[in-house]
Structures are given as structure tokens and as C-alpha cells.
Design a protein around this motif. Structure first.
Motif, mmCIF file in Angstrom:
data_model
loop_
_atom_site.group_PDB
_atom_site.id
_atom_site.type_symbol
_atom_site.label_atom_id
_atom_site.label_comp_id
_atom_site.label_asym_id
_atom_site.label_seq_id
_atom_site.Cartn_x
_atom_site.Cartn_y
_atom_site.Cartn_z
ATOM 1 N N THR A 45 -3.994 -7.102 -1.196
ATOM 2 C CA THR A 45 -4.619 -5.940 -0.563
ATOM 3 C C THR A 45 -4.494 -6.005 0.953
ATOM 4 O O THR A 45 -4.124 -5.022 1.610
ATOM 5 N N THR A 99 -0.905 -5.467 2.047
ATOM 6 C CA THR A 99 -0.528 -4.059 1.903
ATOM 7 C C THR A 99 -1.061 -3.240 3.076
ATOM 8 O O THR A 99 -0.337 -2.434 3.670
ATOM 9 N N ARG A 156 1.379 -1.456 5.907
ATOM 10 C CA ARG A 156 1.316 -0.015 6.157
ATOM 11 C C ARG A 156 1.084 0.264 7.644
ATOM 12 O O ARG A 156 1.682 1.174 8.221
ATOM 13 N N PRO A 200 6.872 2.894 0.790
ATOM 14 C CA PRO A 200 6.745 3.279 -0.625
ATOM 15 C C PRO A 200 7.668 4.434 -0.972
ATOM 16 O O PRO A 200 7.892 5.339 -0.162
ATOM 17 N N GLU A 240 1.926 0.715 -6.560
ATOM 18 C CA GLU A 240 1.007 0.096 -5.617
ATOM 19 C C GLU A 240 0.897 -1.403 -5.878
ATOM 20 O O GLU A 240 0.830 -1.850 -7.019
ATOM 21 N N LYS A 241 0.902 -2.198 -4.820
ATOM 22 C CA LYS A 241 0.695 -3.649 -4.878
ATOM 23 C C LYS A 241 1.775 -4.382 -5.670
ATOM 24 O O LYS A 241 1.527 -5.428 -6.272
#
Length: 289
Positions: free
Chosen positions: A11, A14, A18, A25, A96-97
Motif C-alpha cells: 500500500t 503504491t 503514484r 496503471p 491494483e497492488k
């Protein structure tokens, strides 16, 4: 590293990636097509993702010997998984992740999977439920020659809907829904009370499954294949081709295709998948059962 630590590390990484712009992504839209008991998800790239997709799919402007993992991009770092593997974010994630489990030194993607590779797998799955997969070589859908396994979280794959109840642990068998060569194995959780034991057990099961599929090493390398494994099961699929083709159209297939997720580059290809059926695509890139 315990479960909260690895989960929180993903988390935090990520969020950081970003912020720095290191994470790109793939923005996609999707439809569902159900066949053979699997609700396949067909993703296609939105117009906003085309620029990022070009970076992923187009190798024209990349140096001939470029390796994104040596050195790896620091802004994508997640955690040290083991003495031999490091966890990195997938720079171009569809999910995601999505993380990569990369060898610290260069090993070829078609080189034989080792106990150390499965140690990284066991350490990850012990802390995070989900799916670990491996694209064995370009024909298996690999985009990089440097050995790396991948992990995606629960909810990103539909394969488990057709998996049998646990039993006959460690013995390769066929899934009735898959009419192509493969080997499915239920994993006995009692065989691994720590990562070292679990790694040895999974390593042995993997090569048992390879033997069942007719996959044999030649000069330290395996022929193209896909590996998918969760905490309680493993699937090995030998690959005959990278792409499903119809006329001039090509759709690349990788391990996630067998998990129920197919990525196309243009909306026009969705109708091709719908018309042929997802199972036909899987059969086209494998061997007869």
C-alpha cells in the motif's frame, strides 16, 4: 516480515509510486464472457491508456540489452522477500497492488524454477492470499527476459470457480473444464510448516506436474509454459504459441488468460473473442489434451 507488514508495504509503495509518477496503471474497460464455468473478464485499453500501453508493448525505442530489473526503479520497490528475491510494483498494472517477485541477480525467464523461487512464492502466499503466476518465456506471454514471478490479489481471477474440492494432495490430474494439456494439483498445507519446507514441497509438486504435462528441461531450460498457484492448488499449462490468431488479428495470451483474464488492445478484438469463445483462445495456444 509478517502479513500486515507486507500488505502495508504494498500500500505504501503504491501511494509513493503514484505520487512520483513511477506507476502507470493501464486504464481499461471490460466485459464478462462466461464459458466452461469461468466468468472470463475481457479487458480492453481505453484511449487514455494508449500512450502507457505503447511503453509496455512497443520495444522499438528500448536499448537492445535493457533490463528494467537491473537496476530496478527505486520508486517501485516494495520489500525484500528473501535473500534471492525482491518485491517490486508492476509499473504497468492491470490490477491494483500487482507485484513482481524478481530475482536479485539475472536469471533467464525460461531457466528452471528453483527452490529459492518457490521460497519467495511461499513467503508471499503465507502473508497474502491471492494468485502467483509465471509466464515461462516469450511464448508463455513473458514481456521481460529477467526471471520474475507475479502476484495479484483475490478478486482478480475467476479460475477458482472450477477447481475441485481438496483431496488427492500432490497428485496431478486434469480439470474437466479444460480441454487441453495441463496438470492440476491440490496442495497439502500440512507439508509446509515454514517457508523452507513449503518451498521444497511446492518445487517437488511443480516438477511432478511438469512431468505429467510432458515438460522436460533441456540444458537447464524448460519449454514455454504457464504456472498458476494459490495457497491450496497449482496449475501448469504447456504453451505451443504466444498468440491466438485470426487473419491479421493477434491476441497475446499469458498465465492470467488461464485464470480468466484476457487483455486485448482494441475494442474491435472483443467481438473476435466473443465469437470464438474464450476457451477456443486457450486451446489455440496450448497442446491437445
Amino acid at each position: 516480515m509478517n502479513f500486515p507488514t507486507l500488505a502495508s508495504a504494498i500500500t505504501q509503495a503504491t501511494d509513493h509510486a503514484r505520487t512520483t509518477g513511477a506507476l502507470l496503471p493501464l486504464a481499461t474497460e471490460q466485459i464478462s464472457l462466461t464459458e466452461g464455468g469461468i466468468e472470463f473478464c475481457v479487458h480492453w485499453l481505453s484511449s487514455l491508456a494508449l500512450k502507457d500501453a505503447a511503453k509496455l508493448f512497443n520495444t522499438v525505442d528500448k536499448p537492445a540489452n535493457s533490463n528494467p530489473f537491473l537496476p530496478y526503479e527505486q520508486d517501485l520497490y516494495v520489500a525484500d522477500l528473501s535473500p534471492t528475491h525482491v518485491a517490486l510494483l508492476n509499473k504497468f498494472p492491470l490490477f491494483e497492488k500487482h507485484i513482481l517477485m524478481v530475482t536479485r541477480i539475472f536469471e533467464e525467464q525460461l531457466s528452471m524454477l528453483t527452490v529459492a523461487d518457490f521460497d519467495a512464492v511461499a513467503r508471499t502466499l503465507a502473508r497474502l492470499d491471492g494468485l502467483v503466476f509465471y509466464n515461462g518465456g516469450v511464448t508463455g506471454g513473458a514481456s521481460q527476459p529477467h526471471k520474475h514471478l507475479q502476484w495479484v490479489p483475490p478478486g482478480t481471477f475467476a479460475l477458482e470457480a472450477i477447481l475441485p474440492d481438496a483431496g488427492n494432495y500432490g497428485r496431478p490430474k486434469r480439470l474437466p473444464n479444460f480441454d487441453f494439456r495441463h496438470a492440476f494439483v491440490a496442495l497439502d498445507q500440512k507439508q509446509g510448516t515454514n517457508s523452507a519446507q513449503a518451498a521444497t514441497y511446492m518445487h517437488d509438486v511443480f516438477y511432478r506436474a511438469c512431468t505429467e504435462c510432458g515438460i522436460a528441461a533441456v540444458e537447464g531450460k524448460l519449454p514455454p509454459y504457464n504456472l498458476l498457484t494459490g495457497r491450496h492448488w497449482m496449475l501448469v499449462v504447456p504453451r505451443s504459441r504466444e498468440h491466438w490468431e485470426e487473419g491479421a488479428e493477434k491476441i497475446s495470451m499469458n498465465a492470467m488468460s488461464f485464470a480468466g483474464s484476457i487483455l486485448v488492445r482494441r475494442t474491435e478484438q472483443i467481438e473476435l473473442v466473443r465469437k470464438a469463445g474464450p476457451m477456443a483462445l486457450l486451446k489455440a495456444v496450448t497442446y491437445p489434451a
